[in-house]
Write a protein that holds these residues in place. Structure first.
Motif, PDB file in Angstrom:
ATOM      1  N   PHE A   1       0.848  -1.198   0.000  1.00 30.17           N
ATOM      2  CA  PHE A   1       0.000   0.000   0.000  1.00 30.17           C
ATOM      3  C   PHE A   1       0.878   1.241   0.000  1.00 30.17           C
ATOM      4  CE2 PHE A   1       0.851   1.292   4.345  1.00 30.17           C
ATOM      5  CZ  PHE A   1       1.333   0.119   4.893  1.00 30.17           C
ATOM      6  N   GLY A   2       0.289   2.377  -0.360  1.00 29.47           N
ATOM      7  CA  GLY A   2       1.020   3.647  -0.351  1.00 29.47           C
ATOM      8  C   GLY A   2       0.759   4.446  -1.616  1.00 29.47           C
ATOM      9  N   ASP A   3       1.728   5.302  -1.982  1.00 27.61           N
ATOM     10  CA  ASP A   3       1.599   6.091  -3.210  1.00 27.61           C
ATOM     11  C   ASP A   3       1.508   5.150  -4.412  1.00 27.61           C
ATOM     12  OD1 ASP A   3       1.852   8.260  -1.603  1.00 27.61           O
ATOM     13  OD2 ASP A   3       3.885   8.786  -2.228  1.00 27.61           O
ATOM     14  N   GLU A   4       0.721   5.518  -5.376  1.00 24.51           N
ATOM     15  CA  GLU A   4       0.457   4.620  -6.505  1.00 24.51           C
ATOM     16  C   GLU A   4       1.727   4.198  -7.240  1.00 24.51           C
ATOM     17  OE1 GLU A   4      -3.725   5.999  -8.278  1.00 24.51           O
ATOM     18  OE2 GLU A   4      -2.478   7.615  -7.525  1.00 24.51           O
ATOM     19  N   ASP A   5       2.636   5.128  -7.493  1.00 21.36           N
ATOM     20  CA  ASP A   5       3.862   4.759  -8.210  1.00 21.36           C
ATOM     21  C   ASP A   5       4.694   3.764  -7.415  1.00 21.36           C
ATOM     22  OD1 ASP A   5       3.401   6.182 -10.478  1.00 21.36           O
ATOM     23  OD2 ASP A   5       4.412   7.992  -9.771  1.00 21.36           O
ATOM     24  N   PHE A   6       4.768   3.984  -6.112  1.00 19.91           N
ATOM     25  CA  PHE A   6       5.510   3.065  -5.259  1.00 19.91           C
ATOM     26  C   PHE A   6       4.842   1.687  -5.253  1.00 19.91           C
ATOM     27  CE2 PHE A   6       9.220   3.641  -2.749  1.00 19.91           C
ATOM     28  CZ  PHE A   6       9.502   4.996  -2.734  1.00 19.91           C
TER      29      PHE A   6
ATOM     30  N   SER B   1       4.367   4.045   7.463  1.00 17.40           N
ATOM     31  CA  SER B   1       4.128   3.790   8.882  1.00 17.40           C
ATOM     32  C   SER B   1       2.653   3.711   9.255  1.00 17.40           C
ATOM     33  CB  SER B   1       4.778   4.897   9.734  1.00 17.40           C
ATOM     34  OG  SER B   1       6.167   4.760   9.727  1.00 17.40           O
ATOM     35  N   LYS B   2       1.781   4.312   8.459  1.00 15.23           N
ATOM     36  CA  LYS B   2       0.371   4.320   8.841  1.00 15.23           C
ATOM     37  C   LYS B   2      -0.249   2.923   8.769  1.00 15.23           C
ATOM     38  CE  LYS B   2      -2.152   7.937   7.937  1.00 15.23           C
ATOM     39  NZ  LYS B   2      -2.896   8.982   7.196  1.00 15.23           N
ATOM     40  N   GLY B   3       0.477   1.962   8.194  1.00 16.12           N
ATOM     41  CA  GLY B   3      -0.026   0.597   8.152  1.00 16.12           C
ATOM     42  C   GLY B   3       0.340  -0.229   9.368  1.00 16.12           C
ATOM     43  N   TYR B   4       1.034   0.378  10.330  1.00 15.48           N
ATOM     44  CA  TYR B   4       1.499  -0.397  11.490  1.00 15.48           C
ATOM     45  C   TYR B   4       0.346  -1.034  12.265  1.00 15.48           C
ATOM     46  CZ  TYR B   4       3.216  -1.509  16.111  1.00 15.48           C
ATOM     47  OH  TYR B   4       3.484  -2.166  17.286  1.00 15.48           O
ATOM     48  N   LYS B   5      -0.727  -0.276  12.463  1.00 12.84           N
ATOM     49  CA  LYS B   5      -1.851  -0.795  13.244  1.00 12.84           C
ATOM     50  C   LYS B   5      -2.409  -2.071  12.613  1.00 12.84           C
ATOM     51  CE  LYS B   5      -6.487   0.451  14.884  1.00 12.84           C
ATOM     52  NZ  LYS B   5      -7.552   1.472  14.840  1.00 12.84           N
ATOM     53  N   LEU B   6      -2.561  -2.059  11.289  1.00  8.30           N
ATOM     54  CA  LEU B   6      -3.088  -3.244  10.604  1.00  8.30           C
ATOM     55  C   LEU B   6      -2.086  -4.395  10.683  1.00  8.30           C
ATOM     56  CD1 LEU B   6      -5.093  -4.774   8.859  1.00  8.30           C
ATOM     57  CD2 LEU B   6      -4.182  -3.585   6.847  1.00  8.30           C
ATOM     58  N   ALA B   7      -0.799  -4.101  10.491  1.00  8.61           N
ATOM     59  CA  ALA B   7       0.219  -5.160  10.573  1.00  8.61           C
ATOM     60  C   ALA B   7       0.217  -5.793  11.960  1.00  8.61           C
ATOM     61  CB  ALA B   7       1.591  -4.584  10.254  1.00  8.61           C
TER      62      ALA B   7
ATOM     63  N   PRO C   1       4.919  -8.761  10.006  1.00  6.86           N
ATOM     64  CA  PRO C   1       5.823  -7.601  10.015  1.00  6.86           C
ATOM     65  C   PRO C   1       5.476  -6.584   8.931  1.00  6.86           C
ATOM     66  CG  PRO C   1       6.901  -9.513   9.031  1.00  6.86           C
ATOM     67  CD  PRO C   1       5.577  -9.992   9.536  1.00  6.86           C
ATOM     68  N   LEU C   2       5.900  -5.359   9.174  1.00 11.31           N
ATOM     69  CA  LEU C   2       5.728  -4.261   8.221  1.00 11.31           C
ATOM     70  C   LEU C   2       7.105  -3.784   7.775  1.00 11.31           C
ATOM     71  CD1 LEU C   2       4.139  -1.945   6.794  1.00 11.31           C
ATOM     72  CD2 LEU C   2       4.279  -0.678   8.961  1.00 11.31           C
ATOM     73  N   VAL C   3       7.365  -3.850   6.474  1.00  9.95           N
ATOM     74  CA  VAL C   3       8.588  -3.266   5.903  1.00  9.95           C
ATOM     75  C   VAL C   3       8.243  -1.852   5.463  1.00  9.95           C
ATOM     76  CG1 VAL C   3      10.311  -3.423   4.073  1.00  9.95           C
ATOM     77  CG2 VAL C   3       9.458  -5.507   5.161  1.00  9.95           C
ATOM     78  N   ARG C   4       8.901  -0.886   6.057  1.00  3.95           N
ATOM     79  CA  ARG C   4       8.529   0.509   5.830  1.00  3.95           C
ATOM     80  C   ARG C   4       9.244   1.093   4.620  1.00  3.95           C
ATOM     81  NH1 ARG C   4       8.157  -1.051  10.838  1.00  3.95           N
ATOM     82  NH2 ARG C   4       6.572  -0.199  12.240  1.00  3.95           N
ATOM     83  N   ILE C   5       8.453   1.624   3.698  1.00  2.16           N
ATOM     84  CA  ILE C   5       8.987   2.349   2.546  1.00  2.16           C
ATOM     85  C   ILE C   5       8.109   3.581   2.328  1.00  2.16           C
ATOM     86  CG2 ILE C   5       9.857   0.246   1.419  1.00  2.16           C
ATOM     87  CD1 ILE C   5       7.486   0.436  -0.516  1.00  2.16           C
TER      88      ILE C   5
END
Length: 454
Positions: free
Chosen positions: A317-322, A391-397, A403-407
């Motif tokens: 999830f995140g910015d569309e290009d990413f 980071s906003k996906g931490y709660k769901l992870a 684990p959440l790999v942050r990019i």
């Protein structure tokens, strides 16, 4: 107004940030440019807080500071007072003016206001008027990525000039990446013997050394003189193919006939190959040995770590290009993306994902314009071993126990976001190593054996 019988659900825990935030980030990548929000003071405070917690650097954002009267009768007077103040106290080389929801809703004609301001100040010897760059960025339309794209287009539209074609000059339009990514992109292009005009370039301003004395507008950013030369470049390389509407590459093509190359964000071997091939074509030189060697080491590491990652499943999830480039990268290393989403609403995300060669894997479910409540509901229907996003996906992870790999942006709950490298063979290598080690760490944590050798 909704149709009778249909229901409206407000955004809950958004998977995006507000449009002017992206514009402020873009304006921060121009040398001597001060971001200025035409709207309420709270907007600038929120954006400053958000960007500072990601980049860990100070950031000044001016505001026209709407009150009740300006919200009813218009904000022209506030804009004029605010601009006079920042011109006298900051002495900027440019001012990037982004509109907010409030000024857009009441219909302020900012372009006319700026023209009248220039005329009013024309005879004032005490005030020098720098370029005033206006980007329309109502936050109820689009995301921070749309605001960034609009601001970069406005920068180029306002400043770029034409002239004799320069064969060694290349416009690089990088999208929202980290300062480390910007530095690496500049290094790659220079290694081909080309001169990059990286617009915007906030790599120094938002990840610089300590100061002896506070700087109201920090050093760094793309020099305005270089942006003026954009219309003479041999080509423009736009990294990211999801933006719709006007783009800087499109403006340079239309106004100055600068060829536009629209490429995916260079994450993964295939996407990076496209960028290096474009640079080979422009420069007439082969890929320099150091980068070819990095590609070789990256492919070798794919082979070495194959047994740890093959068959794993991910939510992206995140910015569309990413998202698009990360899904393509995961496909080439054998991780299946089962669900991907973005708060962006370009309408191009699914089509871009569908073009990715997935191998034997099923294509992922794609949801656009999503918030984290939507993602949470969709995640109940899939099995995933890890999440990749900001980071906003931490709660769901945490809820899923994976684990959440942050990019990407924002990364608020870890240190060093400015130095996370994603692009090119070197950036892909770093991201690949992080993903492999994250899965190994998870395997150790849940093992009763407590493996010390994996």
């Amino acid at each position: 107004m909704t149709d009778q019988g249909s229901s409206f659900v407000a955004t809950r825990n958004a998977c995006k940030m507000c449009t002017p935030l992206g514009a402020c980030l873009a304006f921060s990548g121009v040398e001597g440019c001060l971001p200025f929000l035409h709207g309420s003071q709270g907007c600038s405070t929120y954006i400053r807080r958000y960007l500072i917690s990601h980049f860990r650097e100070p950031m000044d954002i001016a505001s026209s500071n709407f009150d009740e009267q300006s919200a009813i009768f218009g904000g022209q007077n506030n804009l004029s007072i605010g601009l006079r103040h920042v011109l006298e106290s900051y002495r900027p080389k440019a001012v990037g003016i982004a509109t907010t929801c409030l000024s857009e809703t009441i219909g302020d004609d900012v372009s006319m206001f700026l023209n009248e301001f220039r005329n009013e100040q024309a005879g004032n010897a005490d005030v020098s008027i720098p370029p005033l760059i206006h980007a329309s960025t109502p936050s109820y339309h689009g995301s921070h990525f749309d605001g960034y794209t609009e601001a970069v287009a406005a920068i180029v539209d306002t400043l770029a000039e034409g002239g004799k074609r320069q064969a060694d000059l290349v416009n690089i339009l990088p999208g929202i990446v980290s300062p480390a990514d910007l530095r690496h992109l500049r290094e790659i292009v220079s290694d081909f013997g080309l001169t990059p005009v990286l617009t915007p370039d906030y790599s120094e301003r938002l990840d610089g050394p300590p100061w002896q004395q506070y700087q109201r507008i920090p050093d760094g950013g793309t020099p305005i003189d270089m942006i003026r030369r954009c219309g003479t470049a041999a080509a423009s390389i736009q990294l990211g193919d999801t933006p719709t509407g006007r783009t800087a590459a499109g403006i340079l093509a239309d106004k100055f006939d600068v060829p536009a190359m629209v490429l995916p964000m260079p994450i993964g071997v295939r996407a990076s190959d496209q960028m290096f091939a474009a640079l080979e074509n422009i420069s007439g030189r082969p890929t320099p040995k150091q980068h070819a060697d990095e590609r070789g080491r990256l492919v070798d590491s794919y082979i070495d770590a194959h047994k740890y990652i093959f068959g794993k499943c991910a939510i992206v999830f995140g910015d569309e290009d990413f998202v698009v480039s990360t899904v393509g990268f995961l496909a080439e290393i054998g991780i299946q993306t089962v669900l991907c989403g973005s708060g962006g609403q370009s309408g191009t995300l699914k089509a871009s994902i569908d073009q990715i060669e997935m191998g034997p894997s099923e294509p992922p479910r794609v949801i656009e314009g999503v918030d984290f409540e939507d993602l949470t509901e969709a995640a109940d229907d899939v099995h995933a071993d890890l999440m990749i996003g900001h980071s906003k996906g931490y709660k769901l992870a945490r809820q899923l126990g994976i684990p959440l790999v942050r990019i990407g942006l924002p990364v608020h709950d870890r240190f060093g976001a400015s130095r996370l490298l994603h692009v090119g063979y070197r950036g892909t290598q770093q991201l690949f190593d992080r993903i492999v080690n994250t899965l190994l760490e998870q395997r150790q944590d849940i093992s009763e054996m407590g493996y010390t050798y994996l």
